[in-house]
Design a protein around this motif. Structure first.
Motif, short mmCIF file in Angstrom:
data_model
loop_
_atom_site.label_atom_id
_atom_site.label_comp_id
_atom_site.label_asym_id
_atom_site.label_seq_id
_atom_site.Cartn_x
_atom_site.Cartn_y
_atom_site.Cartn_z
N SER A 158 17.23 5.61 -15.54
CA SER A 158 16.58 6.02 -14.29
C SER A 158 15.23 5.34 -14.13
CB SER A 158 16.45 7.53 -14.21
OG SER A 158 15.29 8.00 -14.82
N LYS A 159 14.52 5.10 -15.24
CA LYS A 159 13.24 4.39 -15.17
C LYS A 159 13.44 2.95 -14.71
CE LYS A 159 10.25 7.44 -16.41
NZ LYS A 159 9.20 7.89 -15.49
N HIS A 176 12.06 -2.46 -7.93
CA HIS A 176 11.33 -3.15 -6.87
C HIS A 176 10.06 -3.85 -7.37
CE1 HIS A 176 9.20 0.62 -7.34
NE2 HIS A 176 8.16 0.04 -6.79
N VAL A 177 9.63 -3.60 -8.58
CA VAL A 177 8.36 -4.12 -9.09
C VAL A 177 8.43 -5.65 -9.18
CG1 VAL A 177 6.80 -4.16 -11.07
CG2 VAL A 177 7.84 -2.00 -10.34
N THR A 178 7.40 -6.32 -8.64
CA THR A 178 7.36 -7.78 -8.66
C THR A 178 6.14 -8.33 -9.39
OG1 THR A 178 6.29 -7.82 -6.50
CG2 THR A 178 8.69 -8.00 -6.54
N TRP A 215 5.52 -6.50 -17.29
CA TRP A 215 5.25 -6.50 -18.73
C TRP A 215 4.92 -5.11 -19.25
CZ3 TRP A 215 6.93 -9.91 -21.91
CH2 TRP A 215 7.15 -11.21 -21.49
N ARG A 216 4.20 -4.33 -18.45
CA ARG A 216 3.87 -2.95 -18.84
C ARG A 216 5.15 -2.12 -18.95
NH1 ARG A 216 2.96 1.52 -15.87
NH2 ARG A 216 2.71 0.36 -13.94
N HIS A 217 6.04 -2.27 -17.98
CA HIS A 217 7.31 -1.54 -18.02
C HIS A 217 8.19 -2.00 -19.19
CE1 HIS A 217 6.54 0.74 -14.45
NE2 HIS A 217 6.43 -0.33 -13.69
N LEU A 218 8.17 -3.29 -19.48
CA LEU A 218 8.94 -3.79 -20.62
C LEU A 218 8.39 -3.23 -21.93
CD1 LEU A 218 9.58 -7.50 -19.61
CD2 LEU A 218 11.27 -5.66 -19.82
N ASP A 219 7.07 -3.13 -22.04
CA ASP A 219 6.47 -2.52 -23.23
C ASP A 219 6.89 -1.06 -23.36
OD1 ASP A 219 5.19 -4.83 -24.07
OD2 ASP A 219 3.27 -4.30 -23.11
N GLU A 220 6.91 -0.33 -22.24
CA GLU A 220 7.36 1.06 -22.26
C GLU A 220 8.83 1.16 -22.67
OE1 GLU A 220 6.48 2.58 -18.37
OE2 GLU A 220 4.32 2.59 -18.72
N ALA A 221 9.65 0.22 -22.20
CA ALA A 221 11.07 0.22 -22.55
C ALA A 221 11.25 -0.06 -24.04
CB ALA A 221 11.81 -0.82 -21.73
N ARG A 222 10.45 -0.98 -24.58
CA ARG A 222 10.53 -1.26 -26.02
C ARG A 222 10.13 -0.03 -26.83
NH1 ARG A 222 7.87 -5.81 -24.27
NH2 ARG A 222 9.26 -7.57 -24.00
N GLU A 223 9.08 0.66 -26.38
CA GLU A 223 8.65 1.88 -27.05
C GLU A 223 9.74 2.96 -27.00
OE1 GLU A 223 5.30 5.31 -26.37
OE2 GLU A 223 4.70 3.23 -25.97
#
Length: 81
Positions: A11-12, A18-20, A26-34
């Motif tokens: 869901s995240k 839509h984020v471009t 990169w912030r969202h990718l870091d959150e996904a890795r965490e």
């Protein structure tokens, strides 16, 4: 718990499709890795065996080990008297 975690992660991704902005991506990718690290290190899946105990199968790159986690019901080791 694993199913709920997977749904939340999905869901995240959908929410932020839509984020471009590279910084936000990169912030969202870091959150996904965490989140991935949390799921892979903090959630243990167990199955109830025929003896009333729970068994967890721990998998590594080189082996698979089944361990009994606990037992349901009356157990003299856990009784109060």
């Amino acid at each position: 718990m694993l199913r709920e975690s997977t749904e939340e992660i999905g869901s995240k991704f959908d929410e932020n499709r839509h984020v471009t902005s590279k910084v936000q991506i990169w912030r969202h990718l870091d959150e996904a890795r965490e989140a991935s690290h949390f799921v892979s290190t903090m959630i243990v899946q167990v199955k109830l065996n025929d003896h009333g105990g729970y068994v967890s199968t721990l998998k590594t790159a080189t082996s698979e080990v089944a361990t009994e986690v606990g037992t349901l019901g009356t157990d003299s080791r856990h009784s109060n008297g």
